[in-house]
Every structure is written in structure tokens, then in C-alpha cells.
Design an enzyme around this catalytic site. Structure first.
Site, short mmCIF file in Angstrom:
data_model
loop_
_atom_site.label_atom_id
_atom_site.label_comp_id
_atom_site.label_asym_id
_atom_site.label_seq_id
_atom_site.Cartn_x
_atom_site.Cartn_y
_atom_site.Cartn_z
N ASP A 52 0.78 -1.11 -0.03
CA ASP A 52 0.12 -0.30 0.11
C ASP A 52 0.89 1.19 -0.01
OD1 ASP A 52 -1.75 2.05 0.52
OD2 ASP A 52 -2.66 1.20 2.06
N GLY A 77 -9.94 6.77 -12.49
CA GLY A 77 -11.00 6.02 -13.55
C GLY A 77 -11.28 7.29 -14.25
N SER A 117 -1.57 13.93 -16.07
CA SER A 117 -2.64 13.87 -16.73
C SER A 117 -3.16 15.16 -17.53
CB SER A 117 -3.74 13.35 -15.91
OG SER A 117 -5.19 13.57 -16.47
N ALA A 118 -3.82 14.66 -18.59
CA ALA A 118 -4.35 16.30 -19.19
C ALA A 118 -5.34 16.62 -18.40
CB ALA A 118 -4.98 15.69 -20.56
N TYR A 148 -8.64 15.29 -8.64
CA TYR A 148 -7.58 14.49 -9.26
C TYR A 148 -6.70 15.30 -10.12
CZ TYR A 148 -6.13 11.08 -13.11
OH TYR A 148 -5.34 10.18 -13.87
P1 NAD Z 1 -5.49 1.86 -12.89
O1 NAD Z 1 -6.41 2.27 -11.97
O2 NAD Z 1 -5.86 0.68 -14.03
O3 NAD Z 1 -4.18 1.57 -12.52
C1 NAD Z 1 -3.68 2.29 -11.17
C2 NAD Z 1 -3.26 1.19 -10.12
O4 NAD Z 1 -2.79 1.90 -9.02
C3 NAD Z 1 -4.45 0.20 -9.79
O5 NAD Z 1 -3.84 -1.08 -10.10
C4 NAD Z 1 -4.48 0.56 -8.42
O6 NAD Z 1 -4.70 -0.68 -7.52
C5 NAD Z 1 -3.00 0.79 -7.99
N1 NAD Z 1 -3.13 1.59 -6.58
C6 NAD Z 1 -4.03 2.54 -6.19
N2 NAD Z 1 -3.82 2.86 -4.97
C7 NAD Z 1 -2.71 2.22 -4.55
C8 NAD Z 1 -1.76 2.05 -3.36
N3 NAD Z 1 -2.10 2.72 -2.21
N4 NAD Z 1 -0.84 1.21 -3.41
C9 NAD Z 1 -0.37 0.73 -4.60
N5 NAD Z 1 -0.99 0.71 -5.76
C10 NAD Z 1 -2.17 1.47 -5.74
O7 NAD Z 1 -5.03 3.19 -14.08
P2 NAD Z 1 -4.38 3.47 -15.43
O8 NAD Z 1 -5.18 3.69 -16.47
O9 NAD Z 1 -3.52 2.20 -15.49
O10 NAD Z 1 -3.24 4.74 -14.75
C11 NAD Z 1 -1.94 4.55 -14.63
C12 NAD Z 1 -1.55 6.00 -14.01
O11 NAD Z 1 -1.87 6.84 -15.18
C13 NAD Z 1 -2.19 6.70 -13.03
O12 NAD Z 1 -1.36 7.38 -12.37
C14 NAD Z 1 -3.19 7.70 -13.83
O13 NAD Z 1 -3.69 8.50 -12.84
C15 NAD Z 1 -2.24 7.89 -14.87
N6 NAD Z 1 -3.35 8.39 -16.05
C16 NAD Z 1 -3.90 7.46 -16.79
C17 NAD Z 1 -4.98 7.88 -17.87
C18 NAD Z 1 -5.61 6.79 -18.72
O14 NAD Z 1 -6.26 7.21 -19.49
N7 NAD Z 1 -5.55 5.61 -18.30
C19 NAD Z 1 -5.00 9.36 -18.13
C20 NAD Z 1 -4.27 10.24 -17.29
C21 NAD Z 1 -3.47 9.70 -16.62
N1 GDD Z 2 -16.64 7.04 -18.75
C1 GDD Z 2 -17.77 7.32 -19.60
N2 GDD Z 2 -18.83 6.40 -19.89
N3 GDD Z 2 -17.85 8.26 -20.39
C2 GDD Z 2 -18.79 8.59 -21.22
C3 GDD Z 2 -19.76 7.36 -21.67
C4 GDD Z 2 -19.77 6.07 -20.62
O1 GDD Z 2 -20.57 5.46 -20.74
N4 GDD Z 2 -20.58 7.70 -22.51
C5 GDD Z 2 -20.21 9.09 -23.04
N5 GDD Z 2 -19.12 9.46 -22.43
C6 GDD Z 2 -18.22 10.86 -22.14
C7 GDD Z 2 -18.13 11.35 -20.97
O2 GDD Z 2 -19.47 12.20 -20.53
C8 GDD Z 2 -17.24 12.33 -21.23
O3 GDD Z 2 -17.70 13.53 -21.75
C9 GDD Z 2 -16.42 11.54 -22.37
O4 GDD Z 2 -16.84 10.66 -22.97
C10 GDD Z 2 -15.04 11.08 -21.74
O5 GDD Z 2 -15.25 10.61 -20.53
P1 GDD Z 2 -14.12 9.58 -19.89
O6 GDD Z 2 -13.34 8.89 -20.88
O7 GDD Z 2 -14.53 9.10 -18.82
O8 GDD Z 2 -13.14 10.76 -19.20
P2 GDD Z 2 -12.39 12.15 -19.37
O9 GDD Z 2 -11.74 12.08 -21.00
O10 GDD Z 2 -13.21 13.27 -19.41
O11 GDD Z 2 -11.02 12.09 -18.70
C11 GDD Z 2 -10.46 10.96 -18.54
O12 GDD Z 2 -9.10 11.22 -19.31
C12 GDD Z 2 -7.97 12.07 -18.53
C13 GDD Z 2 -6.93 12.36 -19.38
O13 GDD Z 2 -7.14 12.61 -20.67
C14 GDD Z 2 -10.19 10.38 -17.41
O14 GDD Z 2 -10.09 8.98 -17.30
C15 GDD Z 2 -9.19 11.13 -16.34
O15 GDD Z 2 -8.95 10.37 -15.04
C16 GDD Z 2 -7.60 11.35 -17.06
O16 GDD Z 2 -6.87 11.75 -16.35
#
Ligand code: NAD
Ligand code: GDD
Length: 337
Positions: A52, A77, A117-118, A148
């Protein structure tokens, strides 16, 4: 082939899981850490530890003996999740990020990569669908996504201060919405591409699916292979300021649904629901600096990346999909230098 020992945190999650595979293929000795096991497949890491990382002792154990750290662990998420849990997300990620940075510095790790992140970008620069692509310097004056995004922006600065004051080598990557096989597709943390793939996989041709918002909001989406390639190239670069990592292929959400429906071979009707979370109105990545620093940028087109993504999600949710997914070829990519 390198024999460096590297740590990937968040390796039980989507990007971390794929990054472990990538680094193993390049000959690294990989320690993987997460608070949970990978959800869908076993990790290819040399060792996988459950820790953790909100606890400093666990952070110190994670980094012990490591040459480099890819810190991907976060409470994370899609927009539905990150807009509904500001307190816990901000607290959890503050603890993980700050303590991992400190532990890595104290352990004399050579390089530390932080996954930003963006969501750090000001909301008022993202209030129209035809958004101007975001440049790294646009992050200030700050008005990030609450919770976030705020933590990501703060931690970028903290990394920068460790670099300026202690000479600690940090790398800061601003991911734009990443998708691909093995990404969360249900349970509340899923992002739009996976959520829409799941809804269409479960629908029959002619059915109606719920789409959040009015469908006119725009995003750019990056395929996971480009993501891990970009992470690795940024880690190997000598650039320590923030860098976008995303595509600049802008699509509206209604168009995203159409592409996935076409891949699925189904006629899908949309019921737009503006009572669901929508996030920013438009978001795109300006890759000028990324190209300048790396001489590379993400290459995989959205439709190309959605084919294996849809096949994998269909395989998860329907009988028969798993067999079809087995014959899908990996998308060719350009090898890192
Ligand atoms: P993900 O949720 O699949 O992976 C993140 C992992 O971190 C999870 O497996 C979770 O269990 C672990 N974690 C959370 N709390 C923890 C703790 N206390 N100790 C140890 N592990 C812990 O997300 P992802 O999509 O793989 O994202 C990876 C990284 O990229 C993150 O930092 C996220 O913020 C960043 N990011 C992802 C996206 C995207 O679109 N996927 C966009 C922008 C930024
Ligand atoms: N999740 C989700 N689920 N989004 C949906 C859906 C659905 O069923 N239908 C439409 N959308 C629309 C959302 O309302 C939003 O406008 C758009 O799709 C994108 O949603 P997401 O993919 O959930 O997130 P985001 O792009 O606003 O933000 C994500 O991207 C960031 C980086 O660019 C998030 O994952 C952030 O955590 C991440 O940092």
C-alpha cells in the site's frame, strides 16, 4: 539489452501491466507493485509485491535496490469516477505520489517517472468542442480538474522542485485518455472507449445505448501500445519538464460510438443523457514539444486501436468473442531507439 532493475507501481492496473510486458521485452529486471493483483492476466514481472503505497514504509520497501522507478500507482478512473470522489482520490494520490518521490530520492534511484494527466489543464481552455490543442505551458495560471487534476499538477511541481533543489532526475508525463485491451471496462472506473465498447458488445443490432452528454463533446484517445512506447522514450530522454503524451486525432463522443458500432458490425441507436458526468467540453493534445524532444509521437489511429480493444471487451462480455479475439494481430509499431 539492459540489466537495470526497474520498479513499476500500479502494475496491477491497465497501463502498468502493459508497461511491465514492454520492459521485460527490452531485457529489464522488473519489480511490480500494486495494492491488488492484476485483474485479467498474470503479470510478467520478475516479482510482484502487494504493497500500500500510501504508507511510507511500503514505499521504501518498493524502491529498495531499484535503478529506476515508473510511478503509475493512483486512485484513478473515468470522468464518472473522478468527479464523484474528490476527497478520497485527492488524499490517496497525494500520499502515494509524495511518499514515492521521497522514498525514491532517499534510495538514490537514478530516474523517477511520474504519471500525470491532461486533467491538469485549465477548465476554461476546454469549454468548446472545437478546442485549441493544449500546450504544456497552458497549465498555468492553474484551474485544473478538481481533486484528481489538482493533485497531478501539484505533484508535477513537487517533482520539479526535487530536480531543482537536489538534482533528482524526474520525468513528467501528461497522459491523454488511454484505451486498449485489459483496460477497465466495467464497475464504475471505466473511461468512454471501454464503456462504449462494453455497451455495444452487450447490445443487439438495432438496440439503443445510453451515451453520456449530448455526444458533441470531444477528446483525443491514445492506444496503449503508443502509451508504453512513449513512456519509455520519455524516461530515456533527458527532458525533465512536463510533456503531453497523447494523439491529436480529435473525435466527438457520438463519432466514437459510430466507429465502435461499425467495428462491431451493428446498427446502434444513441440515447444521449446530459444528466451523467461529462467533464470538459473538448480536449486535445498539442504534440509540438513531444515531437521536438523525442522526434516521435503516438502513431496509432483511433479506429486501428479500437479493433483489438473491442475484440477483447467483446470476449470478456460475450461467449464466442474470446475465440475471435485470439486471431487479432498486434498493431505494428516503431521500435524505440
Ligand atoms: P489503473 O487504475 O488501471 O491503475 C492504477 C493502479 O494503481 C491500480 O491497479 C491500483 O490498484 C493501483 N493503486 C491504487 N492505489 C494504490 C496504493 N495505495 N498502493 C499501490 N497501488 C495502488 O489506471 P491506469 O489507467 O493504468 O493509470 C495509470 C496511471 O496513469 C495513473 O497514475 C493515472 O492517474 C495515470 N493516467 C491514466 C490515464 C488513462 O487514460 N488511463 C490518463 C491520465 C493519467
Ligand atoms: N466514462 C464514460 N462512460 N464516459 C462516457 C460514456 C460512458 O458510458 N458515454 C459518454 N461518455 C463521455 C463522458 O461524458 C465524457 O464527456 C467523455 O465521454 C470522456 O469520458 P471519460 O473517458 O470517462 O473521461 P475524460 O476524457 O473526461 O477524462 C479521462 O481522461 C483523463 C486524461 O485525458 C479520465 O480518465 C481522467 O482520469 C484522465 O486523467
Amino acid at each position: 539489452m539492459s540489466q537495470k532493475s526497474v520498479l513499476v507501481t500500479g502494475a496491477g492496473g491497465f497501463i502498468g501491466f502493459h508497461l511491465v510486458n514492454y520492459l521485460k521485452n527490452r531485457g529489464y529486471k522488473v519489480r511490480a507493485v500494486d495494492i491488488k493483483d492484476p485483474e485479467y492476466q498474470a503479470s510478467s514481472a520478475d516479482e510482484f509485491r502487494i504493497l500500500d503505497l500510501r504508507e511510507i514504509d511500503d514505499c521504501r520497501e518498493a524502491v529498495r535496490g531499484m535503478d529506476e522507478v515508473y510511478n503509475l500507482a493512483a486512485d484513478m478512473g473515468g470522468i464518472g469516477y473522478i468527479s464523484g470522489a474528490h476527497a478520497s482520490i485527492t488524499y490517496n494520490n497525494t500520499m502515494i505520489s509524495a511518499q514515492m518521490l521521497k522514498a525514491a530520492h532517499d534510495a538514490k534511484v537514478e530516474r523517477f517517472l511520474f504519471s500525470s494527466s491532461a486533467c491538469v489543464y485549465p477548465q476554461h481552455l476546454q469549454d468548446v468542442p472545437s478546442v485549441v490543442p493544449l500546450k504544456e505551458e497552458d497549465a498555468f495560471p492553474a484551474d485544473p480538474e478538481p481533486g484528481y487534476g489538482l493533485e497531478k499538477l501539484y505533484t508535477e511541481k513537487l517533482c520539479q522542485y526535487f530536480t531543482e533543489d537536489y538534482g533528482f532526475q524526474t520525468r513528467l508525463v501528461r497522459f491523454h485518455n488511454v484505451y486498449g485491451p485489459l483496460g477497465t471496462y466495467d464497475g464504475g472506473k471505466e473511461k468512454a472507449p471501454a464503456a462504449i465498447c462494453r455497451k455495444i458488445a452487450r447490445a443487439k443490432s438495432g438496440d439503443t445505448i445510453e451515451v453520456w452528454g449530448d455526444g458533441k463533446q470531444t477528446r483525443s484517445f491514445m492506444y496503449i501500445d503508443d502509451c508504453v512506447e512513449g513512456i519509455y522514450r520519455i524516461m530515456r530522454s533527458d527532458y525533465s519538464r512536463p510533456l503531453n503524451l497523447g494523439t491529436d486525432e480529435l473525435v466527438d463522443v457520438s463519432g466514437l460510438v459510430d466507429i465502435i458500432a461499425e467495428i462491431a458490425g451493428k446498427t446502434i441507436l444513441k440515447r444521449f443523457n446530459t444528466n451523467r458526468p461529462q467533464g470538459v467540453r473538448g480536449r486535445n493534445s498539442d504534440n509540438s514539444r513531444l515531437r521536438e524532444v523525442l522526434g516521435w509521437e503516438p502513431l496509432i489511429h483511433l479506429r486501428q486501436g479500437l479493433i483489438p480493444t473491442y475484440a477483447w471487451i467483446e470476449g470478456q462480455v460475450t461467449a464466442g468473442g474470446a475465440e475471435r479475439q485470439a486471431v487479432i494481430e498486434p498493431i505494428p509499431r516503431v521500435a524505440a531507439q
